[in-house]
Motif scaffolding. Structure first.
Motif, PDB file in Angstrom:
ATOM      1  N   MET A  56       0.980  -1.338  -0.094  1.00 40.02           N
ATOM      2  CA  MET A  56       0.183  -0.007  -0.123  1.00 40.02           C
ATOM      3  C   MET A  56       0.798   1.363  -0.207  1.00 40.02           C
ATOM      4  O   MET A  56       0.437   2.437   0.215  1.00 40.02           O
ATOM      5  CB  MET A  56      -0.970   0.111   1.299  1.00 40.02           C
ATOM      6  CG  MET A  56      -1.955   1.091   1.297  1.00 40.02           C
ATOM      7  SD  MET A  56      -3.320   0.555   2.680  1.00 40.02           S
ATOM      8  CE  MET A  56      -4.224   2.092   2.373  1.00 40.02           C
ATOM      9  N   SER A  57       2.022   1.141  -0.204  1.00 45.61           N
ATOM     10  CA  SER A  57       3.114   2.476  -0.052  1.00 45.61           C
ATOM     11  C   SER A  57       3.035   3.129  -1.292  1.00 45.61           C
ATOM     12  O   SER A  57       3.178   4.313  -1.095  1.00 45.61           O
ATOM     13  CB  SER A  57       4.467   2.020   0.145  1.00 45.61           C
ATOM     14  OG  SER A  57       5.029   1.388  -1.074  1.00 45.61           O
ATOM     15  N   GLY A  58       2.500   2.512  -2.206  1.00 53.59           N
ATOM     16  CA  GLY A  58       2.462   3.360  -3.647  1.00 53.59           C
ATOM     17  C   GLY A  58       3.794   3.674  -4.455  1.00 53.59           C
ATOM     18  O   GLY A  58       3.858   4.676  -5.355  1.00 53.59           O
ATOM     19  N   VAL A  59       4.776   2.789  -3.925  1.00 47.68           N
ATOM     20  CA  VAL A  59       5.953   3.023  -4.765  1.00 47.68           C
ATOM     21  C   VAL A  59       5.971   2.336  -6.026  1.00 47.68           C
ATOM     22  O   VAL A  59       5.700   1.016  -5.949  1.00 47.68           O
ATOM     23  CB  VAL A  59       7.015   2.592  -3.642  1.00 47.68           C
ATOM     24  CG1 VAL A  59       8.432   2.385  -4.313  1.00 47.68           C
ATOM     25  CG2 VAL A  59       7.328   3.291  -2.657  1.00 47.68           C
ATOM     26  N   LEU A 110      -0.193  -6.438   2.222  1.00 44.01           N
ATOM     27  CA  LEU A 110      -1.224  -5.562   3.038  1.00 44.01           C
ATOM     28  C   LEU A 110      -2.131  -6.578   3.917  1.00 44.01           C
ATOM     29  O   LEU A 110      -2.879  -7.435   3.265  1.00 44.01           O
ATOM     30  CB  LEU A 110      -2.112  -4.779   2.125  1.00 44.01           C
ATOM     31  CG  LEU A 110      -3.134  -3.880   2.614  1.00 44.01           C
ATOM     32  CD1 LEU A 110      -2.295  -2.989   3.698  1.00 44.01           C
ATOM     33  CD2 LEU A 110      -3.938  -3.165   1.765  1.00 44.01           C
ATOM     34  N   MET A 111      -2.010  -6.511   4.993  1.00 45.75           N
ATOM     35  CA  MET A 111      -2.485  -7.558   5.927  1.00 45.75           C
ATOM     36  C   MET A 111      -3.399  -6.687   6.886  1.00 45.75           C
ATOM     37  O   MET A 111      -2.849  -5.597   7.449  1.00 45.75           O
ATOM     38  CB  MET A 111      -1.358  -8.292   6.818  1.00 45.75           C
ATOM     39  CG  MET A 111      -0.724  -9.276   5.745  1.00 45.75           C
ATOM     40  SD  MET A 111      -1.634 -10.668   4.974  1.00 45.75           S
ATOM     41  CE  MET A 111      -2.221 -11.512   6.168  1.00 45.75           C
ATOM     42  N   GLU A 154      -7.001  -7.756  -0.232  1.00 46.50           N
ATOM     43  CA  GLU A 154      -6.996  -7.659  -1.583  1.00 46.50           C
ATOM     44  C   GLU A 154      -7.843  -6.487  -2.276  1.00 46.50           C
ATOM     45  O   GLU A 154      -9.144  -6.230  -1.916  1.00 46.50           O
ATOM     46  CB  GLU A 154      -7.328  -8.974  -2.404  1.00 46.50           C
ATOM     47  CG  GLU A 154      -6.181  -9.962  -1.779  1.00 46.50           C
ATOM     48  CD  GLU A 154      -6.565 -11.217  -2.335  1.00 46.50           C
ATOM     49  OE1 GLU A 154      -6.849 -11.287  -3.880  1.00 46.50           O
ATOM     50  OE2 GLU A 154      -6.537 -12.415  -1.641  1.00 46.50           O
ATOM     51  N   HIS A 155      -7.233  -5.627  -3.501  1.00 45.58           N
ATOM     52  CA  HIS A 155      -8.122  -4.877  -4.025  1.00 45.58           C
ATOM     53  C   HIS A 155      -8.779  -3.652  -3.026  1.00 45.58           C
ATOM     54  O   HIS A 155      -9.754  -3.154  -3.297  1.00 45.58           O
ATOM     55  CB  HIS A 155      -9.019  -5.367  -4.711  1.00 45.58           C
ATOM     56  CG  HIS A 155      -8.653  -6.611  -5.965  1.00 45.58           C
ATOM     57  ND1 HIS A 155      -7.938  -6.266  -6.770  1.00 45.58           N
ATOM     58  CD2 HIS A 155      -8.849  -7.801  -5.627  1.00 45.58           C
ATOM     59  CE1 HIS A 155      -7.617  -7.234  -7.398  1.00 45.58           C
ATOM     60  NE2 HIS A 155      -8.075  -8.283  -6.776  1.00 45.58           N
ATOM     61  N   TYR A 156      -7.829  -3.504  -2.069  1.00 47.60           N
ATOM     62  CA  TYR A 156      -8.346  -2.432  -1.015  1.00 47.60           C
ATOM     63  C   TYR A 156      -9.866  -2.712  -0.381  1.00 47.60           C
ATOM     64  O   TYR A 156     -10.426  -1.770  -0.264  1.00 47.60           O
ATOM     65  CB  TYR A 156      -8.296  -1.124  -1.604  1.00 47.60           C
ATOM     66  CG  TYR A 156      -6.623  -0.590  -1.737  1.00 47.60           C
ATOM     67  CD1 TYR A 156      -5.890  -0.346  -0.961  1.00 47.60           C
ATOM     68  CD2 TYR A 156      -6.496  -0.750  -3.341  1.00 47.60           C
ATOM     69  CE1 TYR A 156      -4.662   0.064  -1.281  1.00 47.60           C
ATOM     70  CE2 TYR A 156      -4.901  -0.470  -3.513  1.00 47.60           C
ATOM     71  CZ  TYR A 156      -4.045  -0.068  -2.599  1.00 47.60           C
ATOM     72  OH  TYR A 156      -2.638   0.198  -2.614  1.00 47.60           O
ATOM     73  N   ASP A 157     -10.224  -4.074  -0.332  1.00 50.90           N
ATOM     74  CA  ASP A 157     -11.571  -4.381   0.155  1.00 50.90           C
ATOM     75  C   ASP A 157     -11.164  -4.670   1.503  1.00 50.90           C
ATOM     76  O   ASP A 157     -10.558  -5.736   2.058  1.00 50.90           O
ATOM     77  CB  ASP A 157     -11.800  -5.631  -0.333  1.00 50.90           C
ATOM     78  CG  ASP A 157     -13.375  -6.180   0.049  1.00 50.90           C
ATOM     79  OD1 ASP A 157     -13.767  -5.553   0.960  1.00 50.90           O
ATOM     80  OD2 ASP A 157     -13.590  -7.266  -0.414  1.00 50.90           O
ATOM     81  N   PHE A 158     -11.466  -3.623   2.505  1.00 48.42           N
ATOM     82  CA  PHE A 158     -11.280  -3.751   3.858  1.00 48.42           C
ATOM     83  C   PHE A 158     -12.088  -4.354   4.856  1.00 48.42           C
ATOM     84  O   PHE A 158     -12.332  -4.456   6.064  1.00 48.42           O
ATOM     85  CB  PHE A 158     -10.910  -2.348   4.506  1.00 48.42           C
ATOM     86  CG  PHE A 158      -9.495  -1.741   3.881  1.00 48.42           C
ATOM     87  CD1 PHE A 158      -8.318  -1.870   4.515  1.00 48.42           C
ATOM     88  CD2 PHE A 158      -9.651  -1.024   2.762  1.00 48.42           C
ATOM     89  CE1 PHE A 158      -7.370  -1.256   4.161  1.00 48.42           C
ATOM     90  CE2 PHE A 158      -8.608  -0.267   2.399  1.00 48.42           C
ATOM     91  CZ  PHE A 158      -7.247  -0.551   3.052  1.00 48.42           C
ATOM     92  N   SER A 190       0.348  -4.543   8.378  1.00 48.16           N
ATOM     93  CA  SER A 190       1.441  -4.610   7.604  1.00 48.16           C
ATOM     94  C   SER A 190       1.069  -4.239   5.895  1.00 48.16           C
ATOM     95  O   SER A 190      -0.257  -4.401   5.941  1.00 48.16           O
ATOM     96  CB  SER A 190       2.064  -5.947   7.359  1.00 48.16           C
ATOM     97  OG  SER A 190       1.581  -6.944   6.645  1.00 48.16           O
ATOM     98  N   GLY A 191       2.068  -3.609   5.320  1.00 51.30           N
ATOM     99  CA  GLY A 191       1.713  -3.188   3.926  1.00 51.30           C
ATOM    100  C   GLY A 191       1.981  -1.728   3.672  1.00 51.30           C
ATOM    101  O   GLY A 191       2.042  -1.335   2.271  1.00 51.30           O
ATOM    102  N   ARG A 192       2.220  -1.211   4.614  1.00 55.35           N
ATOM    103  CA  ARG A 192       2.505   0.389   4.380  1.00 55.35           C
ATOM    104  C   ARG A 192       3.983   0.873   4.644  1.00 55.35           C
ATOM    105  O   ARG A 192       4.129   1.896   4.473  1.00 55.35           O
ATOM    106  CB  ARG A 192       1.584   1.084   5.234  1.00 55.35           C
ATOM    107  CG  ARG A 192       0.225   1.026   5.195  1.00 55.35           C
ATOM    108  CD  ARG A 192      -0.608   1.494   6.443  1.00 55.35           C
ATOM    109  NE  ARG A 192      -0.562   2.904   6.054  1.00 55.35           N
ATOM    110  CZ  ARG A 192      -1.411   3.762   6.347  1.00 55.35           C
ATOM    111  NH1 ARG A 192      -2.713   3.724   7.011  1.00 55.35           N
ATOM    112  NH2 ARG A 192      -1.485   5.255   6.345  1.00 55.35           N
ATOM    113  N   GLU A 193       4.802  -0.063   4.926  1.00 52.59           N
ATOM    114  CA  GLU A 193       6.368   0.012   5.051  1.00 52.59           C
ATOM    115  C   GLU A 193       6.934   0.579   3.800  1.00 52.59           C
ATOM    116  O   GLU A 193       6.544   0.179   2.863  1.00 52.59           O
ATOM    117  CB  GLU A 193       6.946  -1.501   5.308  1.00 52.59           C
ATOM    118  CG  GLU A 193       6.419  -2.040   6.630  1.00 52.59           C
ATOM    119  CD  GLU A 193       5.319  -2.887   6.553  1.00 52.59           C
ATOM    120  OE1 GLU A 193       4.882  -3.468   7.461  1.00 52.59           O
ATOM    121  OE2 GLU A 193       4.607  -2.888   5.328  1.00 52.59           O
ATOM    122  N   MET A 194       7.931   1.137   4.212  1.00 49.88           N
ATOM    123  CA  MET A 194       8.892   1.947   3.144  1.00 49.88           C
ATOM    124  C   MET A 194      10.088   2.131   3.996  1.00 49.88           C
ATOM    125  O   MET A 194      10.092   3.249   4.621  1.00 49.88           O
ATOM    126  CB  MET A 194       8.111   3.130   2.719  1.00 49.88           C
ATOM    127  CG  MET A 194       8.839   3.398   1.427  1.00 49.88           C
ATOM    128  SD  MET A 194       8.107   4.862   0.495  1.00 49.88           S
ATOM    129  CE  MET A 194       6.819   5.365   1.492  1.00 49.88           C
TER     130      MET A 194
END
Length: 113
Positions: free
Chosen positions: A36-39, A69-70, A83-87, A101-105
């Motif tokens: 989910m970092s967008g990098v 992204l967990m 998955e697919h930003y389905d929260f 997790s999933g926002r690390e950079m």
């Protein structure tokens, strides 16, 4: 292109660490990059390769570990891949969760000589 700014930050961290430890060469830089970092990883690699020219990091390998992204459901406690930003929780269908997790950079490790 924010990947250039990220590459500059990564190189700054690596060069600072190398200086503090009297390293002569930076061989490898390991990164954790969250889903989910967008990098844009190829752009980051390109930027890094351009910036290291003429430094002790020239030729350094950039190793990227993808972090999924967990999330963890606050209602039923299930941990799952988002998955697919389905929260929404796939178990109980509740929408209140904690992203775990999933926002690390970040720089995970450096190999220097």
């Amino acid at each position: 292109m924010h990947e250039m700014a990220l590459a500059e930050g990564i190189l700054d961290i690596a060069l600072d660490y190398a200086k503090q430890n009297e390293a002569k060469r930076i061989a490898e830089v390991g990164l954790l990059i969250g889903e989910m970092s967008g990098v844009e990883q190829e752009s980051l690699r390109f930027s890094f390769d351009m910036l290291v020219k003429g430094t002790i990091a020239e030729g350094a390998k950039l190793v990227i570990k993808d972090v999924p992204l967990m999330g963890k459901c606050s209602k039923c406690g299930r941990t799952f891949h988002i998955e697919h930003y389905d929260f929404w929780c796939p178990e109980c269908k509740d929408g209140v969760l904690t992203t775990i997790s999933g926002r690390e950079m970040k720089v995970e490790y450096l190999e220097v000589d």
